[in-house]
Design a protein around this motif. Structure first.
Motif, short mmCIF file in Angstrom:
data_model
loop_
_atom_site.label_atom_id
_atom_site.label_comp_id
_atom_site.label_asym_id
_atom_site.label_seq_id
_atom_site.Cartn_x
_atom_site.Cartn_y
_atom_site.Cartn_z
N SER A 119 0.82 -1.21 0.00
CA SER A 119 0.00 0.00 0.00
C SER A 119 0.86 1.26 0.00
O SER A 119 0.35 2.35 -0.19
CB SER A 119 -0.97 0.00 1.19
OG SER A 119 -0.28 -0.14 2.40
N ARG A 120 2.17 1.10 0.21
CA ARG A 120 3.10 2.22 0.09
C ARG A 120 4.42 1.68 -0.43
O ARG A 120 5.01 0.79 0.17
CB ARG A 120 3.33 2.89 1.44
CG ARG A 120 4.29 4.08 1.37
CD ARG A 120 4.51 4.67 2.77
NE ARG A 120 5.16 5.96 2.73
CZ ARG A 120 6.48 6.13 2.78
NH1 ARG A 120 7.27 5.09 2.83
NH2 ARG A 120 7.01 7.34 2.77
N VAL A 121 4.86 2.20 -1.56
CA VAL A 121 6.14 1.77 -2.13
C VAL A 121 6.98 3.01 -2.40
O VAL A 121 6.46 4.06 -2.77
CB VAL A 121 5.96 0.96 -3.44
CG1 VAL A 121 5.28 -0.36 -3.17
CG2 VAL A 121 5.21 1.74 -4.48
N PRO A 122 8.29 2.90 -2.23
CA PRO A 122 9.15 4.05 -2.49
C PRO A 122 9.44 4.20 -3.98
O PRO A 122 9.91 3.27 -4.63
CB PRO A 122 10.43 3.70 -1.71
CG PRO A 122 10.43 2.20 -1.67
CD PRO A 122 9.00 1.77 -1.66
N SER A 123 9.16 5.37 -4.52
CA SER A 123 9.39 5.58 -5.96
C SER A 123 10.88 5.58 -6.29
O SER A 123 11.26 5.24 -7.39
CB SER A 123 8.74 6.88 -6.41
OG SER A 123 9.28 7.98 -5.69
N HIS A 124 11.72 5.94 -5.33
CA HIS A 124 13.16 6.01 -5.57
C HIS A 124 13.85 4.65 -5.40
O HIS A 124 15.02 4.53 -5.71
CB HIS A 124 13.81 7.03 -4.62
CG HIS A 124 13.75 6.58 -3.20
ND1 HIS A 124 12.61 6.71 -2.44
CD2 HIS A 124 14.68 5.97 -2.42
CE1 HIS A 124 12.85 6.21 -1.24
NE2 HIS A 124 14.09 5.77 -1.20
N ALA A 125 13.11 3.67 -4.90
CA ALA A 125 13.70 2.34 -4.65
C ALA A 125 12.76 1.24 -5.14
O ALA A 125 12.28 0.43 -4.36
CB ALA A 125 14.01 2.18 -3.17
N PRO A 126 12.49 1.20 -6.45
CA PRO A 126 11.52 0.22 -6.96
C PRO A 126 11.99 -1.23 -6.83
O PRO A 126 11.19 -2.15 -6.95
CB PRO A 126 11.35 0.62 -8.43
CG PRO A 126 12.62 1.33 -8.77
CD PRO A 126 13.05 2.02 -7.52
N GLU A 127 13.27 -1.44 -6.56
CA GLU A 127 13.79 -2.80 -6.42
C GLU A 127 13.44 -3.42 -5.06
O GLU A 127 13.48 -4.64 -4.90
CB GLU A 127 15.32 -2.80 -6.61
CG GLU A 127 16.13 -2.25 -5.44
CD GLU A 127 16.18 -0.72 -5.34
OE1 GLU A 127 16.93 -0.24 -4.47
OE2 GLU A 127 15.50 -0.02 -6.11
N VAL A 128 13.07 -2.61 -4.08
CA VAL A 128 12.86 -3.11 -2.72
C VAL A 128 11.56 -3.93 -2.57
O VAL A 128 11.60 -5.03 -2.02
CB VAL A 128 12.95 -1.97 -1.69
CG1 VAL A 128 12.60 -2.45 -0.30
CG2 VAL A 128 14.35 -1.36 -1.71
N PRO A 129 10.39 -3.45 -3.00
CA PRO A 129 9.17 -4.24 -2.80
C PRO A 129 9.23 -5.67 -3.34
O PRO A 129 8.82 -6.61 -2.63
CB PRO A 129 8.07 -3.40 -3.48
CG PRO A 129 8.59 -2.01 -3.36
CD PRO A 129 10.07 -2.12 -3.56
N PRO A 130 9.75 -5.91 -4.56
CA PRO A 130 9.82 -7.31 -5.02
C PRO A 130 10.73 -8.16 -4.12
O PRO A 130 10.44 -9.35 -3.90
CB PRO A 130 10.38 -7.22 -6.43
CG PRO A 130 10.13 -5.83 -6.87
CD PRO A 130 10.13 -4.99 -5.64
N MET A 131 11.81 -7.57 -3.60
CA MET A 131 12.68 -8.33 -2.69
C MET A 131 11.95 -8.68 -1.41
O MET A 131 12.07 -9.80 -0.91
CB MET A 131 13.95 -7.53 -2.38
CG MET A 131 14.91 -7.43 -3.56
SD MET A 131 16.51 -6.75 -3.10
CE MET A 131 16.17 -5.02 -2.98
N ILE A 132 11.16 -7.74 -0.90
CA ILE A 132 10.39 -8.00 0.32
C ILE A 132 9.37 -9.11 0.07
O ILE A 132 9.21 -10.02 0.88
CB ILE A 132 9.71 -6.71 0.81
CG1 ILE A 132 10.76 -5.74 1.34
CG2 ILE A 132 8.66 -7.01 1.87
CD1 ILE A 132 10.23 -4.36 1.70
N ALA A 133 8.67 -9.04 -1.07
CA ALA A 133 7.68 -10.07 -1.39
C ALA A 133 8.33 -11.45 -1.43
O ALA A 133 7.78 -12.43 -0.89
CB ALA A 133 7.00 -9.76 -2.72
N GLU A 134 9.51 -11.54 -2.04
CA GLU A 134 10.22 -12.83 -2.10
C GLU A 134 10.63 -13.32 -0.71
O GLU A 134 10.53 -14.51 -0.41
CB GLU A 134 11.43 -12.74 -3.02
CG GLU A 134 11.06 -12.67 -4.48
CD GLU A 134 10.17 -13.83 -4.93
OE1 GLU A 134 10.49 -14.99 -4.62
OE2 GLU A 134 9.15 -13.57 -5.58
N LEU A 135 11.09 -12.40 0.14
CA LEU A 135 11.48 -12.78 1.49
C LEU A 135 10.29 -13.34 2.26
O LEU A 135 10.40 -14.36 2.94
CB LEU A 135 12.08 -11.59 2.24
CG LEU A 135 13.43 -11.07 1.76
CD1 LEU A 135 13.79 -9.77 2.47
CD2 LEU A 135 14.52 -12.11 1.98
#
Length: 177
Positions: A119-135
């Motif tokens: 519901s909140r993702v950082p626009s400057h770090a688009p690589e982080v949410p997919p890593m979190i989902a995988e974790l």
């Protein structure tokens, strides 16, 4: 001054007018006349049949943050911390954390992760949410939620540029400098 009978009649007329206005609003909306009451076009409706399908978002109910849910958030966070002990940021997180990601995790009654959304993702770090989902998915199943059953709970991930993280439900706070 109105008599009691006149006052009741005026009130009844106002209620009837309001009810008609609300009914008219739902009838005029696209798909509002469907019997399902959802406003979505059914497969047999003219909208869907004519190929004019509409992308109506599915409504997901986030579980209210009751004491039991907050307790389960900590249980789930401990499970993730145990799985990734070497990735947990030790101590207080820096004041300017690299990314703050609000994660919605759907689990079933056995703790199996069904879906991870943000519901909140950082626009400057688009690589982080997919890593979190995988974790999160890699740690599935999470501990059984017991009587809570399947639900969606929300937690905030505080992600450092080193790739280490803390979860808001178990954070040690932030340094002032």
């Amino acid at each position: 001054m109105k008599t009691p009978v006149a006052a009741r009649l005026a009130r009844s007329a106002a209620i009837a007018a309001a009810a008609l206005a609300l009914t008219a609003c739902s009838v005029l909306k696209p798909g509002g006349g469907s019997e399902s009451g959802t406003g979505a076009a059914s497969p047999s409706s003219p909208t869907a049949a004519e190929g004019g399908s509409r992308d109506i978002p599915t409504v997901r109910l986030i579980t209210a943050q009751t004491p039991a849910i907050r307790t389960y958030r900590k249980t789930g966070a401990r499970h993730i911390y145990k799985a990734y002990a070497n990735r947990i940021y030790k101590g207080k997180i820096p004041p300017l954390v690299y990314a703050v990601v609000v994660v919605e995790t759907d689990i079933d009654a056995n703790g199996k992760v069904n879906n991870v959304t943000f519901s909140r993702v950082p626009s400057h770090a688009p690589e982080v949410p997919p890593m979190i989902a995988e974790l999160i998915k890699a740690t599935s199943p999470l501990p059984s939620p017991g009587k809570l059953g399947g639900h969606t709970y929300v937690d905030t991930w505080l992600w450092d540029k080193s790739g280490k993280f803390q979860l808001d439900s178990l954070t040690l706070g932030q340094r002032s400098r």
